[in-house]
Design a protein around this motif. Structure first.
Motif, PDB file in Angstrom:
ATOM      1  N   SER A 184       4.326   9.573   0.617  1.00  0.00           N
ATOM      2  CA  SER A 184       5.632   9.112   0.144  1.00  0.00           C
ATOM      3  C   SER A 184       6.058   7.816   0.813  1.00  0.00           C
ATOM      4  O   SER A 184       7.202   7.378   0.635  1.00  0.00           O
ATOM      5  N   GLU A 185       5.161   7.186   1.556  1.00  0.00           N
ATOM      6  CA  GLU A 185       5.500   5.976   2.295  1.00  0.00           C
ATOM      7  C   GLU A 185       4.813   4.748   1.710  1.00  0.00           C
ATOM      8  O   GLU A 185       3.687   4.825   1.201  1.00  0.00           O
ATOM      9  N   LEU A 186       5.494   3.616   1.808  1.00  0.00           N
ATOM     10  CA  LEU A 186       4.949   2.330   1.388  1.00  0.00           C
ATOM     11  C   LEU A 186       4.789   1.436   2.612  1.00  0.00           C
ATOM     12  O   LEU A 186       5.599   1.494   3.545  1.00  0.00           O
ATOM     13  N   TYR A 187       3.738   0.603   2.584  1.00  0.00           N
ATOM     14  CA  TYR A 187       3.470  -0.318   3.692  1.00  0.00           C
ATOM     15  C   TYR A 187       3.275  -1.726   3.140  1.00  0.00           C
ATOM     16  O   TYR A 187       2.736  -1.915   2.044  1.00  0.00           O
ATOM     17  N   ALA A 188       3.710  -2.706   3.918  1.00  0.00           N
ATOM     18  CA  ALA A 188       3.523  -4.116   3.573  1.00  0.00           C
ATOM     19  C   ALA A 188       2.791  -4.803   4.717  1.00  0.00           C
ATOM     20  O   ALA A 188       3.258  -4.773   5.865  1.00  0.00           O
ATOM     21  N   PHE A 189       1.635  -5.399   4.428  1.00  0.00           N
ATOM     22  CA  PHE A 189       0.838  -6.137   5.407  1.00  0.00           C
ATOM     23  C   PHE A 189       1.083  -7.626   5.187  1.00  0.00           C
ATOM     24  O   PHE A 189       0.901  -8.134   4.075  1.00  0.00           O
ATOM     25  N   MET A 190       1.476  -8.339   6.257  1.00  0.00           N
ATOM     26  CA  MET A 190       1.845  -9.750   6.134  1.00  0.00           C
ATOM     27  C   MET A 190       1.206 -10.567   7.247  1.00  0.00           C
ATOM     28  O   MET A 190       1.151 -10.139   8.400  1.00  0.00           O
ATOM     29  N   GLY A 191       0.714 -11.750   6.896  1.00  0.00           N
ATOM     30  CA  GLY A 191       0.110 -12.643   7.871  1.00  0.00           C
ATOM     31  C   GLY A 191       1.065 -13.747   8.275  1.00  0.00           C
ATOM     32  O   GLY A 191       1.631 -14.434   7.416  1.00  0.00           O
ATOM     33  N   TYR A 210       0.853  -1.193   0.000  1.00  0.00           N
ATOM     34  CA  TYR A 210       0.000   0.000   0.000  1.00  0.00           C
ATOM     35  C   TYR A 210       0.884   1.236   0.000  1.00  0.00           C
ATOM     36  O   TYR A 210       1.893   1.287   0.721  1.00  0.00           O
ATOM     37  N   LYS A 211       0.519   2.223  -0.816  1.00  0.00           N
ATOM     38  CA  LYS A 211       1.229   3.496  -0.867  1.00  0.00           C
ATOM     39  C   LYS A 211       0.311   4.608  -0.372  1.00  0.00           C
ATOM     40  O   LYS A 211      -0.832   4.723  -0.816  1.00  0.00           O
ATOM     41  N   THR A 212       0.804   5.424   0.542  1.00  0.00           N
ATOM     42  CA  THR A 212       0.087   6.622   0.967  1.00  0.00           C
ATOM     43  C   THR A 212       1.119   7.722   1.167  1.00  0.00           C
ATOM     44  O   THR A 212       2.090   7.541   1.912  1.00  0.00           O
TER      45      THR A 212
END
Length: 394
Positions: free
Chosen positions: A131-138, A127-129
């Motif tokens: 200037s930052e990127l996020y990674a969601f992991m289970g 996910y980008k919001t």
């Protein structure tokens, strides 16, 4: 063990060997492109197909469920899950690779989430919001006392959700503390979050999920740290609905909090519902089949682009090995499905399946109005990326 109901069949992955080209032309193309197998003919609206990563020798489930997010026409990052051992499915470790030249070349794969003696990983969503990127992991435990060998074989249960953040366009990642509702069993994210602009949750991020009992719904957060549950869509268990995607609605009265959810189903069509209030309530309250969007009981990528067009990338109704796409402009009807990808079935050492040449699990991200990077899995052995341009779609 608490499992998602009626999960897709496992794919037996066997050791593969490279198929040597027999024609000089094929050899030249292979050397120039860096591919282990020749690619398919170019599809309408596509350009610049490349292989991010290939692994044709490691046992286990192989690379699966990739995702991609871009920060410009030249910069993008791909993350994917890679299997652990023969007989396992839906679990592994998470790797990533990035490009700075529009997908022509990709960095050496790096580890985003390493497996340990205690746990492995089920999925990754980017996910980008700003200037930052996020990674969601289970995360899922390695041990399973209910199995004869004491080892988890299918990536469940999901014991925790971990988030990482990047501030350098996906080149490096750091853990980002976050909490999720504890009463959702086997929380899985398979679709991209959105940021709401109006309504009671204006300014908040909303992410679609699915869970045990084929529960499909959304979570919201104001800071990407503390997530709370909103409304769910009924009928998921009967339809075997899952892997939901959300997008802003095309409705003439739509504001930036009216959502449409699209999920895979056991039937040939995807199932949908619409929320007028950012996911708090859904209408219809139970999923309805949508004859315009094929499902083939496989993941459907669904979004709305900057020009207001819906884009669906999906497996055809009769073949999980072929990816098509279709477009719907505001106020218009869905266009006809168009070919996107169909890789050849590779040669294998021994009887069994390796994905049998399938092209599936597509995800995409818009880098300019109507222009997308698209990532997908080919044959459980390769992660591929191509560009797709729908900016001139009627």
């Amino acid at each position: 063990m608490d499992l998602l109901d009626q999960r897709e069949p496992a794919v037996d992955v066997v050791t593969r060997r490279r198929a040597w080209p027999v024609l000089l032309t094929a050899l030249v193309l292979t050397v120039l492109s860096g591919l282990l197998l020749p690619g398919p003919a170019a599809a309408e609206g596509t350009s610049s197909e490349s292989t991010v990563y290939a692994n044709v020798v490691t046992g286990g489930d192989g690379p699966r469920t990739p995702d991609i997010v871009s920060t410009s026409a030249n910069n993008a990052v791909v993350a994917w899950r890679e299997g652990l051992r023969p007989g396992n499915r839906d679990m592994g470790y998470i790797r990533y690779s990035y490009t700075t030249d529009g997908g022509a070349n990709w960095s050496r794969p790096q580890m985003l989430a390493q497996e340990t003696s205690a746990f492995a990983w089920h999925y990754v969503i980017l996910y980008k919001t700003g200037s930052e990127l996020y990674a969601f992991m289970g995360r899922t435990p390695i041990a399973d006392a209910t199995e004869d060998d004491g080892i988890n074989h299918d990536g469940l249960p999901i014991s925790d959700t971990v988030v990482k953040r990047s501030t350098d366009e996906g080149h490096s990642w750091q853990t980002y503390p976050a909490t999720f509702p504890p009463d959702i069993r086997n929380l899985v994210f398979a679709g991209r979050p959105l940021k709401l602009e109006t309504g009671e949750d204006a300014g908040k991020h909303v992410i679609p999920y699915w869970a045990s009992g084929r529960e499909n719904g959304v979570l919201v957060s104001s800071d990407l740290k503390s997530w709370v549950k909103r409304g769910t869509v009924g009928g998921g268990l009967a339809l075997e609905a899952g892997e939901p995607q959300i997008a802003f609605s095309q409705s003439d009265t739509a504001t930036k909090d009216e959502l449409v959810m699209v999920a895979r189903s056991k039937n040939a069509q995807a199932v949908t519902s619409t929320s007028p209030d950012g996911g708090r309530t859904w209408n219809p309250t139970s999923f309805a089949s949508d004859a315009n969007v094929p499902s083939n009981n496989s993941k459907v990528y669904f979004t709305k682009d900057s020009n207001g067009r819906y884009l669906a990338i999906y497996n055809t109704a009769t073949d999980r090995g072929v990816l098509n796409y279709k477009v719907k402009s505001p106020g218009g009807a869905w266009g006809a499905g168009k070919f996107f990808a169909n890789g050849t079935e590779p040669e294998v050492d021994s009887p069994g399946t390796t994905g049998e040449g399938w092209d599936t699990y597509a995800m995409a991200d818009e880098y300019a109005p109507g222009k997308f990077f698209v990532v997908w899995e080919y044959d459980t052995s390769r992660i591929k990326v191509n560009r797709l341009d729908i900016s001139d779609a009627p």
